[in-house]
Design an enzyme around this catalytic site. Structure first.
Site, PDB file in Angstrom:
ATOM      1  N   CYS A 164      -5.252  -3.373   6.773  1.00 41.82           N
ATOM      2  CA  CYS A 164      -6.100  -2.184   6.694  1.00 41.82           C
ATOM      3  C   CYS A 164      -7.522  -2.487   6.241  1.00 41.82           C
ATOM      4  CB  CYS A 164      -5.448  -1.160   5.774  1.00 41.82           C
ATOM      5  SG  CYS A 164      -4.907  -1.821   4.190  1.00 41.82           S
ATOM      6  N   CYS A 222       0.838  -1.203   0.000  1.00 47.13           N
ATOM      7  CA  CYS A 222       0.000   0.000   0.000  1.00 47.13           C
ATOM      8  C   CYS A 222       0.874   1.255   0.000  1.00 47.13           C
ATOM      9  CB  CYS A 222      -0.936  -0.003   1.211  1.00 47.13           C
ATOM     10  SG  CYS A 222      -1.981   1.466   1.319  1.00 47.13           S
TER      11      CYS A 222
END
Length: 361
Positions: free
Chosen positions: A195, A94
């Site tokens: 996440c 990410c």
């Protein structure tokens, strides 16, 4: 800004300096996209907190939707790896693909060329002393919150633009500053888990909605006896307590065989099969891509330190190149090194880069 206390304090610290500031919130994931209901709009709560803090600091903020980029560049590749039985680290990708990739690419060219990019990561940066200075990713003051592992895959060009305002602060100091400025995020707990999944207890349930079951045998590695059945290799991680009913002692995952869809267990958490000393990384990405340590090409190798998971002590190791594959030999046996995870290397406090572990021995 994420809506958390770290990015809130980062913005406050920069607002006290002579920067022309604006804030951006990335929407990477929406629970409603997967559920089809209005239940779980976590990103909206985060976005509200970002706006509250920015209003207090009198800086503009905007939301950029990168959920499609996140799906294509982080989640989908991770899903394929889980399906194959390896354990990826989406949070590392990410940072590389989204925060320091798609987000910067989404900004207008003029703004992108002239901008610094600040985050709430616990990391530090310095510059080399060569005639053409190059950025160096360094560990922060707060070693307990050190997040350079998660930043180890970013590019040199992304690092060049990065600012880490929290580099000299500890987490308690950050929370105290947030309280002093009466930020709504001051008491907000740290995020845990991947996440887009959240708490680890939901992980298998979450993946089962994307990956169809693929049953296979669970085998006692010592006896060769089938002692159970799994519904998919992704449900077990190397070193995990497998919790097999009826066993006289706890059994732990030693290995997975993707060709036969088999999970092998051994008794006890200290069995020798759970330990390895050498790991291989076929495509290691140095942050300075053209300047890896010279000694890796030599028979004696380069002396560095390793992390193969977050929140572990740095491990002294010798790194060499063998048939274009990076071989990392740890000074001491390591417990549960997991293929698919990220191996990051340091020279002292300087993070040099990282790559995905393919196998161990």
């Amino acid at each position: 800004m994420s809506g958390g206390v770290d990015s809130s304090v980062s913005a406050m610290l920069l607002a006290k300096e002579d920067y022309d500031l604006s804030a951006v919130y990335m929407r990477n994931w929406d629970t409603r996209d997967e559920s089809g209901t209005d239940k779980g709009c976590e990103w909206e709560k985060d976005w509200e907190d970002v706006q509250r803090v920015c209003k207090k600091l009198d800086i503009p903020c905007e939301l950029i939707d990168l959920s499609r980029e996140y799906w294509n560049r982080v989640f989908e590749p991770s899903l394929r790896q889980w399906e194959q039985g390896v354990s990826p680290n989406p949070d590392v990708w990410c940072n590389k693909e989204i925060k320091f990739g798609a987000l910067l690419d989404s900004l207008p060219l003029k703004r992108r060329e002239n901008a610094w990019f600040a985050t709430g990561h616990y990391a530090s940066k310095s510059w080399s002393e060569s005639p053409n200075p190059r950025p160096k990713l360094l560990r922060p003051v707060d070693r307990n919150k050190d997040q350079t592992y998660f930043l180890s895959a970013i590019s040199e060009s992304g690092l060049r633009k990065a600012l880490f305002p929290l580099e000299r602060l500890t987490k308690p100091e950050v929370r105290e500053l947030a309280k002093q400025h009466e930020f709504s995020t001051a008491e907000r707990p740290d995020s845990v888990g991947i996440c887009f999944v959240g708490e680890k207890t939901r992980f298998n349930q979450f993946l089962s909605s994307y990956i169809p079951p693929n049953p296979g045998p669970i085998v006692n590695k010592l006896t060769g006896k089938v002692i159970g059945e799994h519904s998919g290799l992704w449900n077990f991680t190397i070193g995990q307590n497998a919790r097999i009913p009826g066993m006289p002692e706890r059994m732990f995952v030693a290995s997975k065989d993707t060709s036969t869809n088999t999970i092998y267990l051994v008794p006890g958490s200290t069995h020798e099969s759970l330990f390895s000393r050498v790991l291989h990384v076929p495509e290691f990405a140095w942050i300075w891509r053209d300047s890896p340590p010279r000694a890796i090409e030599q028979p004696e190798g380069s002396r560095l330190s390793l992390m193969h998971r977050y929140r572990m002590d740095h491990v002294p190791c010798t790194v060499s190149k063998e048939n274009n594959v990076l071989a990392i030999r740890c000074d001491h046996q390591q417990h549960a090194i997991t293929p698919g995870q990220v191996a990051a290397l340091w020279d002292g406090d300087w993070c040099l880069g990282s790559g995905v572990i393919s196998e161990t021995s």
